[in-house]
Write a protein that holds these residues in place. Structure first.
Motif: not given
Length: 170
Positions: A127, A130, A146, A151
């Motif tokens: 990641c 986002s 995201e 998450r």
């Protein structure tokens, strides 16, 4: 919708199916920069940093010699290669994507195509900001923002990819 479960080392691994999701021009722009300068393979990083450095040197030379044509051309190529070009890519291929778990790998499916990215071809998952990047080659990634999932689900995908990579290298 919950994806399938698969056990490696007696730990059930799962992640929720994501979709449909669409990549925006901003997603393509950031993906280009992040893959080119952070997550790409060693060869990709070397190529991109070398190209960017050469174009920056041309900009500096142009500024020092007051040759603004060189400055303009080098600045244009720098922004085109890493910013504008990726943002102008066709969004038709980036629509209505579903991503799900399969015992063989991660499935990316659109209304016209179904692709299984096998666990053995996954380089890494990370990641950045986002967005989730699933590196399937040194220069290519599946990108998920995201805003299309939680998450926790992105972290579950990373854990699943990492577990399969560890199991494949053992």
């Amino acid at each position: 919708m919950t994806g399938s479960r698969y056990a490696i080392d007696r730990e059930p691994l799962t992640f929720d199916t994501i979709g449909p999701y669409r990549l925006t021009r901003a997603d393509l722009f950031w993906a280009s920069l992040i893959i080119s300068f952070r997550l790409g393979s060693r060869g990709t990083l070397l190529t991109c940093y070398s190209l960017a450095a050469a174009l920056i040197v041309l900009i500096v030379i142009g500024l020092l010699s007051s040759d603004y044509v060189i400055v303009a051309l080098a600045a244009f190529w720098l922004t085109w290669l890493f910013m504008i070009g990726p943002a102008l890519r066709s969004l038709k291929r980036s629509q209505d994507i579903y991503m799900s778990f399969d015992p063989e790998g991660i499935v990316a499916q659109t209304p016209t195509t179904r692709t299984i990215y096998k666990w053995s071809t996954m380089d890494r998952a990370a990641c950045v900001g986002s967005r989730l990047f699933l590196m399937v080659t040194g220069r290519c990634a599946l990108v998920v923002a995201e805003r299309y999932t939680s998450r926790a689900n992105l972290e579950a995908i990373i854990a699943t990819v990492d577990a399969h990579r560890r199991a494949g290298s053992a």
